[in-house]
Design a protein around this motif. Structure first.
Motif, PDB file in Angstrom:
ATOM      1  N   GLN A 175      30.638  51.197  33.240  1.00 21.07           N
ATOM      2  CA  GLN A 175      29.904  52.180  34.671  1.00 21.07           C
ATOM      3  C   GLN A 175      30.286  51.439  35.856  1.00 21.07           C
ATOM      4  N   ARG A 176      30.013  50.072  35.963  1.00 17.54           N
ATOM      5  CA  ARG A 176      30.468  49.509  37.381  1.00 17.54           C
ATOM      6  C   ARG A 176      31.784  49.993  37.887  1.00 17.54           C
ATOM      7  N   SER A 177      32.851  49.703  37.179  1.00 15.83           N
ATOM      8  CA  SER A 177      34.055  49.830  37.473  1.00 15.83           C
ATOM      9  C   SER A 177      34.531  51.173  37.802  1.00 15.83           C
ATOM     10  N   MET A 178      33.871  52.170  37.083  1.00 13.54           N
ATOM     11  CA  MET A 178      34.437  53.617  37.349  1.00 13.54           C
ATOM     12  C   MET A 178      34.119  54.131  38.806  1.00 13.54           C
ATOM     13  N   GLY A 179      32.497  53.591  39.001  1.00 15.39           N
ATOM     14  CA  GLY A 179      32.014  54.061  40.285  1.00 15.39           C
ATOM     15  C   GLY A 179      32.598  53.405  41.492  1.00 15.39           C
ATOM     16  N   VAL A 180      32.938  52.151  41.514  1.00 16.88           N
ATOM     17  CA  VAL A 180      33.642  51.560  42.452  1.00 16.88           C
ATOM     18  C   VAL A 180      34.979  52.232  42.683  1.00 16.88           C
ATOM     19  N   ALA A 181      35.587  52.462  41.676  1.00 21.35           N
ATOM     20  CA  ALA A 181      37.313  52.628  41.730  1.00 21.35           C
ATOM     21  C   ALA A 181      37.115  54.233  42.327  1.00 21.35           C
ATOM     22  N   GLY A 182      36.101  55.021  42.059  1.00 19.61           N
ATOM     23  CA  GLY A 182      35.931  56.520  42.564  1.00 19.61           C
ATOM     24  C   GLY A 182      35.794  56.149  44.179  1.00 19.61           C
ATOM     25  N   ALA A 183      35.159  55.204  44.556  1.00 17.54           N
ATOM     26  CA  ALA A 183      34.893  55.454  46.139  1.00 17.54           C
ATOM     27  C   ALA A 183      36.298  54.810  46.674  1.00 17.54           C
ATOM     28  N   LEU A 184      36.803  53.913  46.157  1.00 17.11           N
ATOM     29  CA  LEU A 184      38.176  53.093  46.590  1.00 17.11           C
ATOM     30  C   LEU A 184      39.284  54.464  46.484  1.00 17.11           C
ATOM     31  N   PHE A 185      39.391  55.284  45.577  1.00 11.60           N
ATOM     32  CA  PHE A 185      40.333  56.472  45.435  1.00 11.60           C
ATOM     33  C   PHE A 185      40.111  57.196  46.658  1.00 11.60           C
ATOM     34  N   VAL A 205      23.240  52.274  39.021  1.00  5.08           N
ATOM     35  CA  VAL A 205      24.011  52.182  37.613  1.00  5.08           C
ATOM     36  C   VAL A 205      23.518  50.978  36.990  1.00  5.08           C
ATOM     37  N   ILE A 206      23.008  49.884  37.909  1.00  6.53           N
ATOM     38  CA  ILE A 206      22.518  48.591  37.392  1.00  6.53           C
ATOM     39  C   ILE A 206      21.187  48.935  36.716  1.00  6.53           C
ATOM     40  N   ASN A 207      20.528  49.749  37.254  1.00  5.59           N
ATOM     41  CA  ASN A 207      18.982  49.881  36.802  1.00  5.59           C
ATOM     42  C   ASN A 207      19.076  51.043  35.588  1.00  5.59           C
ATOM     43  N   GLU A 208      19.115  50.498  34.604  1.00  7.00           N
ATOM     44  CA  GLU A 208      19.509  50.968  33.166  1.00  7.00           C
ATOM     45  C   GLU A 208      18.388  52.138  33.104  1.00  7.00           C
ATOM     46  N   ARG A 209      16.954  51.639  33.585  1.00  3.94           N
ATOM     47  CA  ARG A 209      15.993  52.570  33.133  1.00  3.94           C
ATOM     48  C   ARG A 209      16.142  53.884  33.835  1.00  3.94           C
ATOM     49  N   LEU A 210      16.439  53.569  35.425  1.00  4.70           N
ATOM     50  CA  LEU A 210      16.601  54.811  36.272  1.00  4.70           C
ATOM     51  C   LEU A 210      17.884  55.593  35.907  1.00  4.70           C
ATOM     52  N   TYR A 211      18.880  54.976  35.353  1.00  3.48           N
ATOM     53  CA  TYR A 211      19.982  55.567  35.062  1.00  3.48           C
ATOM     54  C   TYR A 211      19.585  56.435  33.734  1.00  3.48           C
ATOM     55  N   GLN A 212      19.110  55.881  32.910  1.00  2.00           N
ATOM     56  CA  GLN A 212      18.783  56.657  31.552  1.00  2.00           C
ATOM     57  C   GLN A 212      17.670  57.796  31.925  1.00  2.00           C
TER      58      GLN A 212
END
Lengths: 254, 295
Positions: free
Chosen positions: A85-95, A204-211
């Motif tokens: 979860q963490r890495s893909m979101g950061v990579a998206g912004a970096l892209f 993404v860190i907030n599992e409850r919010l994410y789910q």
């Protein structure tokens, strides 16, 4: 046989040698006619697009490809959903951040005034560059998504929510700043993308919010982000004609 | 080829940068003279379709240039006051890039680039990166790009900024040669840039053309406005407070001053032959009574 022999001898006796001077004259004349015809025509849209391709610095595409390869390698090493979860979101912004130098190039170099007064004006230059970036990035992302989906068994839905959605939002931020009236520089765009990346991270860190956000909502949000991106691109192209109207050195150059 | 400006006005909010210009341009060189803030750049940007007029229009052979789009820009060559380039480009690459956005096919672009590099004296530097060029060389590359598409209309905004006297002379000759069957509008602070080559001169101040005519007509309008007199050194500050002084030259007997004034500044003052620079100073010099009356 005798006839063939005679024909062969006749052919040899009648061989024609072009004079060098005439050959040169013909070449020069051909060149003149060719240039005269070429001068009458204007570079076509396709040719213009091709020349723009030549002027885009390929290093940014290579870095984008490298980023996707690195992401794939990272994902293949770890199977923890948390890291995915963490890495893909950061990579998206970096892209998206890797697009920024080319998009801001003519603004940073102060070449927009000459470009705006050319036959293929600023609007068409932006449109060409966006089209080229769009095509290349869609290709890179498609390959990445397909490879990741098949090799790493990552669901398309997960790629949509974890990678494509934050990437499209970062692109909206980037184009929003580029098309803004304040003429902010690329650091503002980079800062905006990083800020979004941090915000996304906290979601993404907030599992409850994410789910709590279901797939239809993610799809809806993604759709809205894509529409917003299209509108911002359209605004950028329309606004390229009004750059000098007000705040962009409006009367400051006098 | 005729460019016609009808009631051309440009406002930025409450500020009117260009006011009701009614002008016509055909072939030849037009010099646009004015100090900073006069409206020259705004006017030129409208001619290049970078800005849309608030009122009025600009017609090219009877057609609105803003409706002509690419068809008008095809005829245009423009060198802005503050022009930029992609620093990683060599001079040749830069000119080829400009050729591509001006719609020139590759073969024509290569030939034209070679011709222009020779014309502006940058052949030896064709492979050098633009960022490594001196100020004068960059300016020459800028002039070359403006001429890339054989423009019928050439707009040059302060083109000689940063050029040394030799280069300015070279540039002047280039423009003279080029303007034979074209329309050239050249804005500058340097009066000598246009004095010898302009067919028509427009003096612009606060968005308006305050004076227009041939160089001869403008200098003739300065008759009985330019005076020379020899004064004592201590009298110079008083004179400067009352009149515009365009030149001072100290000699053994005093200071020879050249005064721009509607009336004779002193009994012993003699009328001098006016120049275009005197006209520039007359219209744009500091007002009498200022501390900066000495120009």
């Amino acid at each position: 046989m005798k006839l063939e022999e005679e024909l062969r001898l006749y052919k040899e006796s009648r061989s024609i040698q072009a004079r060098e001077i005439c050959r040169k004259r013909t070449i020069e004349q051909s060149k003149k006619v060719f240039y005269a015809e070429e001068q009458k025509r204007i570079l076509s849209g396709t040719e213009f697009l091709y020349t723009q391709l030549g002027y885009i610095r390929k290093r940014w595409w290579m870095l984008q490809a490298l980023l996707l390869i690195s992401l794939w390698s990272f994902l293949s090493c770890t199977r923890e959903p948390f890291y995915v979860q963490r890495s893909m979101g950061v990579a998206g912004a970096l892209f998206v951040i890797l697009l920024i130098p080319e998009l801001w190039k003519n603004r940073n170099c102060n070449s927009m005034e000459i470009e705006a007064a050319a036959y293929y004006s600023l609007r068409q230059i932006y449109a060409a560059r966006l089209l080229l970036f769009g095509m290349t990035d869609v290709f890179l992302l498609t390959v990445f998504c397909l490879v990741s989906s098949f090799s790493l068994q990552i669901a398309m839905a997960e790629l949509l929510t974890q990678f494509l959605f934050p990437m499209v939002v970062a692109a909206c931020i980037c184009f929003g700043i580029l098309s803004g009236r304040h003429g902010w520089n690329e650091l503002a765009a980079i800062g905006g993308c990083i800020a979004w990346s941090i915000l996304w991270w906290s979601i993404v860190i907030n599992e409850r919010l994410y789910q709590a956000i279901t797939m239809p909502i993610w799809c809806g949000l993604f759709g809205m982000a894509v529409i917003a991106l299209c509108l911002l691109v359209k605004h950028l192209l329309a606004g390229s004609r009004k750059i000098w109207e007000e705040n962009w050195n409006g009367i400051g150059n006098e | 080829m005729e460019l016609e400006m009808n009631n051309l006005t440009k406002k930025f909010g409450d500020f009117t940068a260009v006011k009701q210009l009614n002008l016509s341009m055909t072939r030849g060189v037009y010099g646009l003279l004015g100090k900073n803030g006069a409206g020259k750049t705004t006017f030129m940007r409208m001619l290049c379709t970078l800005l849309t007029p608030t009122e009025g229009n600009i017609l090219c052979d009877g057609r609105d240039i803003f409706k002509m789009e690419g068809e008008y820009r095809k005829l245009l060559g423009y060198l802005p006051q503050d022009f930029g380039f992609y620093p990683e480009f060599t001079v040749r690459d830069y000119l080829l890039y400009i050729a591509s956005i001006k719609g020139l096919p590759p073969a024509v672009a290569k030939k034209r680039t070679k011709e222009l590099l020779a014309a502006v004296g940058l052949e030896k530097y064709a492979g050098r990166k633009m960022k490594k060029l001196s100020g004068g060389m960059k300016r020459r590359a800028g002039i070359a790009q403006a001429m890339m598409n054989h423009p019928k209309i050439l707009i040059l905004d302060e083109p000689t900024a940063g050029l040394d006297p030799n280069e300015r002379i070279r540039f002047r000759n280039l423009i003279s040669e080029f303007s034979e069957d074209r329309l050239v509008l050249l804005s500058t602070h340097i009066v000598s840039d246009v004095e010898y080559i302009a067919n028509d001169i427009w003096l612009m101040n606060e968005g308006e053309i305050v004076r227009q005519g041939t160089p001869k007509q403008i200098t003739e309008s300065m008759k009985q406005k330019v005076w020379e007199c020899l004064v004592e050194k201590r009298a110079v500050p008083l004179l400067a407070r009352q009149y515009k002084i365009s030149n001072m030259k100290a000699d053994t007997q005093g200071v020879q001053v050249r005064v721009i004034a509607g009336e004779k500044p002193a009994e012993y003052a003699k009328e001098a032959v006016p120049s275009l620079e005197d006209a520039f100073l007359y219209y744009f010099g500091e007002e009498a009574g200022d501390n900066h009356g000495i120009l």
